[in-house]
Design a protein around this motif. Structure first.
Motif, PDB file in Angstrom:
ATOM      1  N   TRP A 125       8.545  -5.226  -2.547  1.00  0.00           N
ATOM      2  CA  TRP A 125       7.794  -3.951  -3.268  1.00  0.00           C
ATOM      3  C   TRP A 125       9.003  -2.979  -3.643  1.00  0.00           C
ATOM      4  N   LEU A 136       4.663  -1.810 -11.047  1.00  0.00           N
ATOM      5  CA  LEU A 136       3.696  -1.854  -9.825  1.00  0.00           C
ATOM      6  C   LEU A 136       2.645  -0.591 -10.030  1.00  0.00           C
ATOM      7  N   SER A 240      -1.690  -3.943 -12.568  1.00  0.00           N
ATOM      8  CA  SER A 240      -0.201  -4.039 -12.746  1.00  0.00           C
ATOM      9  C   SER A 240       0.250  -5.209 -11.876  1.00  0.00           C
ATOM     10  N   HIS A 242      -2.229  -7.739 -10.040  1.00  0.00           N
ATOM     11  CA  HIS A 242      -3.075  -8.839 -10.485  1.00  0.00           C
ATOM     12  C   HIS A 242      -3.571  -9.443 -11.698  1.00  0.00           C
ATOM     13  N   THR A 261      -2.353 -12.397  -5.310  1.00  0.00           N
ATOM     14  CA  THR A 261      -3.206 -13.506  -5.226  1.00  0.00           C
ATOM     15  C   THR A 261      -4.093 -13.348  -6.661  1.00  0.00           C
ATOM     16  N   TYR A 268     -14.800 -14.489  -2.238  1.00  0.00           N
ATOM     17  CA  TYR A 268     -14.678 -13.796  -1.031  1.00  0.00           C
ATOM     18  C   TYR A 268     -16.081 -13.281  -0.616  1.00  0.00           C
ATOM     19  N   ILE A 273     -13.225  -8.352   1.032  1.00  0.00           N
ATOM     20  CA  ILE A 273     -12.524  -7.671  -0.024  1.00  0.00           C
ATOM     21  C   ILE A 273     -12.261  -6.109   0.392  1.00  0.00           C
ATOM     22  N   ALA A 276      -9.600  -5.868   2.915  1.00  0.00           N
ATOM     23  CA  ALA A 276      -8.248  -6.029   2.152  1.00  0.00           C
ATOM     24  C   ALA A 276      -7.837  -4.817   1.382  1.00  0.00           C
ATOM     25  N   VAL A 281      -2.594  -5.833   2.881  1.00  0.00           N
ATOM     26  CA  VAL A 281      -2.340  -6.801   3.495  1.00  0.00           C
ATOM     27  C   VAL A 281      -0.901  -6.814   4.045  1.00  0.00           C
ATOM     28  N   THR A 284       2.788  -7.843   3.079  1.00  0.00           N
ATOM     29  CA  THR A 284       3.099  -8.350   1.699  1.00  0.00           C
ATOM     30  C   THR A 284       2.857  -6.951   0.909  1.00  0.00           C
ATOM     31  N   PRO A 287      -0.994  -2.784  -1.195  1.00  0.00           N
ATOM     32  CA  PRO A 287      -0.845  -1.511  -0.328  1.00  0.00           C
ATOM     33  C   PRO A 287      -2.608  -1.321   0.275  1.00  0.00           C
ATOM     34  N   TRP A 289      -5.752   1.194   0.290  1.00  0.00           N
ATOM     35  CA  TRP A 289      -6.010   2.218  -0.526  1.00  0.00           C
ATOM     36  C   TRP A 289      -7.023   3.016   0.070  1.00  0.00           C
ATOM     37  N   LEU A 300     -14.588  -0.939  -6.499  1.00  0.00           N
ATOM     38  CA  LEU A 300     -13.538  -2.020  -6.592  1.00  0.00           C
ATOM     39  C   LEU A 300     -13.783  -3.354  -6.003  1.00  0.00           C
ATOM     40  N   VAL A 304     -13.751  -6.985  -8.332  1.00  0.00           N
ATOM     41  CA  VAL A 304     -12.767  -8.262  -7.718  1.00  0.00           C
ATOM     42  C   VAL A 304     -13.957  -9.312  -7.816  1.00  0.00           C
TER      43      VAL A 304
HETATM   44  C1  HEC Z   1       2.149  -3.907  -5.720  1.00  0.00           C
HETATM   45  C2  HEC Z   1       1.168  -5.030  -6.268  1.00  0.00           C
HETATM   46  C3  HEC Z   1      -0.334  -4.913  -5.868  1.00  0.00           C
HETATM   47  C4  HEC Z   1      -1.449  -4.021  -6.319  1.00  0.00           C
HETATM   48  C5  HEC Z   1      -0.989  -2.803  -6.946  1.00  0.00           C
HETATM   49  C6  HEC Z   1      -2.315  -4.520  -5.723  1.00  0.00           C
HETATM   50  N1  HEC Z   1      -2.416  -5.754  -5.203  1.00  0.00           N
HETATM   51 FE1  HEC Z   1      -3.832  -7.049  -4.377  1.00  0.00          FE
HETATM   52  N2  HEC Z   1      -2.268  -8.379  -3.564  1.00  0.00           N
HETATM   53  C7  HEC Z   1      -1.045  -8.350  -3.766  1.00  0.00           C
HETATM   54  C8  HEC Z   1      -0.474  -9.046  -2.882  1.00  0.00           C
HETATM   55  C9  HEC Z   1       1.097  -9.387  -2.874  1.00  0.00           C
HETATM   56  C10 HEC Z   1      -1.353  -9.779  -2.216  1.00  0.00           C
HETATM   57  C11 HEC Z   1      -1.204 -10.756  -1.089  1.00  0.00           C
HETATM   58  C12 HEC Z   1      -1.019 -11.971  -1.392  1.00  0.00           C
HETATM   59  C13 HEC Z   1      -1.186 -13.006  -0.322  1.00  0.00           C
HETATM   60  O1  HEC Z   1      -1.391 -12.540   0.871  1.00  0.00           O
HETATM   61  O2  HEC Z   1      -0.555 -14.114  -0.505  1.00  0.00           O
HETATM   62  C14 HEC Z   1      -2.713  -9.359  -2.540  1.00  0.00           C
HETATM   63  C15 HEC Z   1      -3.881  -9.648  -1.872  1.00  0.00           C
HETATM   64  C16 HEC Z   1      -5.271  -9.251  -2.553  1.00  0.00           C
HETATM   65  C17 HEC Z   1      -6.400  -9.508  -2.275  1.00  0.00           C
HETATM   66  C18 HEC Z   1      -6.855 -10.724  -1.333  1.00  0.00           C
HETATM   67  C19 HEC Z   1      -6.910 -10.330   0.105  1.00  0.00           C
HETATM   68  C20 HEC Z   1      -6.935 -11.338   1.246  1.00  0.00           C
HETATM   69  O3  HEC Z   1      -7.663 -10.946   2.231  1.00  0.00           O
HETATM   70  O4  HEC Z   1      -6.706 -12.617   0.918  1.00  0.00           O
HETATM   71  C21 HEC Z   1      -7.221  -8.743  -2.953  1.00  0.00           C
HETATM   72  C22 HEC Z   1      -9.080  -8.950  -2.654  1.00  0.00           C
HETATM   73  C23 HEC Z   1      -6.636  -7.899  -3.675  1.00  0.00           C
HETATM   74  N3  HEC Z   1      -5.440  -8.036  -3.591  1.00  0.00           N
HETATM   75  C24 HEC Z   1      -7.291  -6.858  -4.534  1.00  0.00           C
HETATM   76  C25 HEC Z   1      -6.485  -5.867  -5.084  1.00  0.00           C
HETATM   77  C26 HEC Z   1      -7.172  -4.740  -5.712  1.00  0.00           C
HETATM   78  C27 HEC Z   1      -8.720  -4.563  -5.632  1.00  0.00           C
HETATM   79  C28 HEC Z   1      -6.251  -3.887  -6.008  1.00  0.00           C
HETATM   80  C29 HEC Z   1      -6.478  -2.523  -6.792  1.00  0.00           C
HETATM   81  C30 HEC Z   1      -7.020  -1.509  -5.878  1.00  0.00           C
HETATM   82  C31 HEC Z   1      -4.979  -4.723  -5.673  1.00  0.00           C
HETATM   83  N4  HEC Z   1      -5.174  -5.518  -5.072  1.00  0.00           N
HETATM   84  C32 HEC Z   1      -3.782  -3.741  -5.776  1.00  0.00           C
HETATM   85  C33 HEC Z   1      -0.478  -7.203  -4.754  1.00  0.00           C
HETATM   86  C34 HEC Z   1      -0.999  -6.105  -5.149  1.00  0.00           C
END
Ligand code: HEC
Ligand code: HEC
Ligand code: HEC
Length: 411
Positions: A125, A136, A240, A242, A261, A268, A273, A276, A281, A284, A287, A289, A300, A304
Motif C-alpha cells: 500500500w 488508492l 479506486s 476494486h 478482491t 458474501y 462484508i 471486512a 483485511v 493486505t 483498510p 473503515w 456499503l 457490495v
Molecule cells: C487500497 C485498496 C482498497 C480499497 C480502497 C478498498 N479495498 Fe477492499 N480489498 C482490498 C484488498 C487488497 C482486499 C483483500 C484481498 C484478499 O484478501 O485476497 C480487499 C478485500 C475486500 C473484500 C473481501 C473481504 C473478505 O472478507 O474476503 C470486500 C467485501 C471489500 N474489500 C470491500 C471493500 C469496500 C466496500 C471498500 C470501500 C469502502 C473497499 N473494499 C476499499 C483493497 C482495497
C-alpha cells in the motif's frame, strides 16, 4: 533643558536598556532554558532505558522524508485532543522523539499525523500510494513521488524502500517499550488526577481507524442499507481499488499483493462484508473503515451485495462431495479449520488469515482458478503439484458447499 532633566533622561536610557537586556535574558530562561530542563528531566524519567537506533535504511529514508518536504503536510506529534486521540492514537510523549534530531514534527496538518504510521498500512500500500496517491485514495491532494520509482509502483528505487522503512519506524519506540515502558512513564508522570495528561496512556497506541485488525468483531449494522448512498460511497472510496464494477481492476490494483478482491466473483453473507469493512483485511491493503457511521457501513454492504451476483448451483454427482471432503480433511483443515471457518490450528501463525469459507464463497470457476494458481501475496499456495485434477475439482465443490448465506461470523 535644565541639568536635572538631562540626568533623568540619561537614567531613563540606562534603565530602559538594562530592563531590555534583563527581559531578554529572562525570556531566554523562561521560554528556552527552563522548558528544556523540564523536558529533559521528563524525557529521562519517562523514557525507557534503551531506545533503538534507526537502521541504515531507515536513516536514509528519514533524509528522503526531510528532502521531499513530507513534513510540510504531515505532522509527527499527536496532540492532547480527543479528535487526535481517536484518529491517531495516544498523544506523543516527549521521550518518543528524543533521537529525532533535527526534529520532523511539522506544523501543518494537511495530511494525517504520521507519528504512529508504523504498521498501519502494509508496504505494498505504502509504495503504491507514494507512486500515485489518487490511485488508492481517490480524492487525495498528496503529490505523487514518481521520481522515487523506476516507472512503476512495483519497481521502487532504493530511496522509496528506504522511505517506507522509515515510515515503518514511526511509533515503534513506544510500541517496543511495551507495558513495562508504559507503567514506567505513567509512574514518572505522576499525573493520575490530570485528565489531560492521562490521555497519553489511554487505550491502545495504534488506534488509527484505518489500521486493519485481525479480529472477528462485527459491527451491529441496520438491516437494510441505503443502496444509492452506498453506491456513491463505493464510487468515492472503493472503486479506486476494486474497480467501478467491482471487478478488482481499479487503478490501485496494479501493484497490490494480494490484489483487491473481484467481488463480482463472490457472494458474501452480509455480516461478512460488515466485518471486512470494520476490521479491514489484516496483512493486505484493504483498510478498515471504522470512522464510518453504521448507516454508511450498511449502505456499503448493500452496494457490495449489489455487485456480487449469486449464481444458481448445479446438481452434484453422488460421491463428489465425499471425495472433496476427504481431500479437504487431508490438506486444508490445518488452515481453514474443521468447519471451514478459517480457524484451523495453523491460522494463528499466518499474517493473512485463511479465508472463512462459511461466510463467503467464490464462483466455481474462481474457486478452481484459486486452487490452480493460489492467491499471490498470501499463504494460499497453488495446489496443482499436490492434488490430482479430479481431487482439485472435488475439493472446489466441497468448499463451496460449506457456504451458509446467513452466516453470522466473519474471518
Ligand atoms: C487500497 C485498496 C482498497 C480499497 C480502497 C478498498 N479495498 Fe477492499 N480489498 C482490498 C484488498 C487488497 C482486499 C483483500 C484481498 C484478499 O484478501 O485476497 C480487499 C478485500 C475486500 C473484500 C473481501 C473481504 C473478505 O472478507 O474476503 C470486500 C467485501 C471489500 N474489500 C470491500 C471493500 C469496500 C466496500 C471498500 C470501500 C469502502 C473497499 N473494499 C476499499 C483493497 C482495497
Ligand atoms: C501536499 C501535502 C502532502 C505532502 C507534501 C505529502 N502528503 Fe502524504 N498525505 C497527504 C494527504 C492529504 C493524505 C491523506 C489522503 C491519502 O491517504 O492520500 C496523505 C496521506 C499519507 C499517508 C497515509 C496516512 C494514513 O494513515 O492514511 C502516508 C503514509 C503519507 N501521506 C506519507 C507521505 C510521505 C512519506 C510524504 C513525502 C514523501 C508525503 N506524504 C507528502 C498530503 C501530503
Ligand atoms: C497454509 C494455509 C492454507 C492451506 C493449507 C490452504 N489454504 Fe486456502 N487460503 C489460505 C489463505 C491465507 C487464504 C486467504 C487469502 C486472502 O485473503 O486472499 C485462502 C483462501 C482460499 C480460498 C479463496 C476464498 C475466496 O473467497 O476467494 C479458497 C477457495 C481456499 N483457500 C481453498 C483451499 C482449499 C480447498 C485448500 C486445500 C486443498 C486450502 N485452501 C488450503 C490459506 C490456506
Amino acid at each position: 533643558m535644565s541639568v536635572g532633566t538631562g540626568r533623568v533622561l540619561r537614567m531613563a536610557y540606562l534603565v530602559a536598556s538594562v530592563a531590555g537586556v534583563g527581559f531578554f535574558a529572562l525570556s531566554v530562561v523562561l521560554l528556552g532554558y527552563w522548558p528544556k530542563q523540564v523536558l529533559d528531566a521528563q524525557t529521562r524519567a519517562m523514557g525507557p532505558e534503551f531506545v533503538l537506533e534507526l537502521t541504515p535504511s531507515a536513516t536514509r529514508g528519514r533524509a528522503v522524508y526531510a528532502r521531499e518536504g513530507c513534513a510540510y503536510c504531515h505532522t509527527q506529534q499527536i496532540r492532547y485532543l480527543a479528535s487526535d486521540h481517536a484518529r491517531f492514537g495516544a498523544p506523543t510523549l516527549a521521550w518518543e522523539t528524543r533521537r529525532d534530531y533535527p526534529h520532523l514534527w511539522g506544523t501543518r496538518r494537511i495530511g494525517p499525523d504520521l507519528s504512529r504510521a508504523a504498521g498501519t498500512r502494509p508496504d505494498d500500500w505504502q509504495l503504491a500510494h507514494l507512486f500515485a496517491p489518487r490511485a488508492l485514495v481517490a480524492q487525495s491532494v498528496m503529490p505523487a513521488y514518481t521520481s522515487l520509482f523506476d516507472g512503476a509502483p512495483d519497481r521502487p528505487r532504493q530511496e522509496a524502500r528506504d522511505l517506507v522503512a522509515y515510515l515503518n519506524t514511526l511509533g515503534r519506540a513506544r510500541e517496543l517499550a511495551g507495558a513495562e515502558g508504559e507503567s514506567r512513564a505513567q509512574q514518572a508522570c505522576n499525573c493520575a488526577d490530570d485528565e489531560m495528561a492521562q490521555m497519553a496512556f489511554h487505550g491502545s497506541l495504534n488506534t488509527h481507524p484505518a489500521q486493519a485488525r485481525r479480529t472477528r468483531e462485527a459491527p451491529m449494522l441496520p438491516d437494510a442499507g441505503d443502496l444509492p448512498r452506498g453506491q456513491r460511497l463505493y464510487a468515492a472510496r472503493c472503486a479506486s481499488c476494486h474497480g467501478p464494477r467491482g471487478e478488482g481492476d481499479g487503478p490501485g490494483a496494479v501493484a497490490l499483493l494480494p490484489a483487491p478482491t473481484n467481488v463480482t466473483e463472490h457472494e458474501y453473507a452480509s455480516a461478512r462484508i460488515g466485518a471486512a469493512l470494520w476490521n479491514g483485511v489484516a496483512g493486505t491493503a484493504m483498510p478498515a473503515w471504522r470512522d464510518y457511521s453504521p448507516e454508511d457501513l450498511a449502505a456499503l454492504v448493500a452496494a457490495v451485495r449489489a455487485l456480487s451476483a449469486p449464481g444458481t448451483e448445479a446438481e452434484l454427482p453422488a460421491g463428489l462431495l465425499e471425495r472433496g471432503r476427504q481431500t479437504y480433511r487431508e490438506h486444508c483443515v490445518q488452515c481453514h479449520g474443521e468447519r471451514g471457518d478459517g480457524a484451523g490450528p495453523a491460522a494463528a501463525e499466518l499474517t493473512i488469515a485463511p479465508a472463512d469459507l462459511t461466510s463467503g464463497r467464490a464462483t466455481l470457476a474462481r474457486t478452481v482458478a484459486t486452487l490452480r494458481s493460489g492467491i499471490p501475496g498470501t499463504p494460499m499456495a497453488p495446489w496443482t503439484a499436490r492434488l490430482a485434477n479430479a481431487d482439485l475439482i472435488a475439493v472446489a465443490h466441497y468448499v463451496r458447499s460449506l457456504y451458509e448465506p446467513a452466516a453470522g461470523a466473519a474471518r
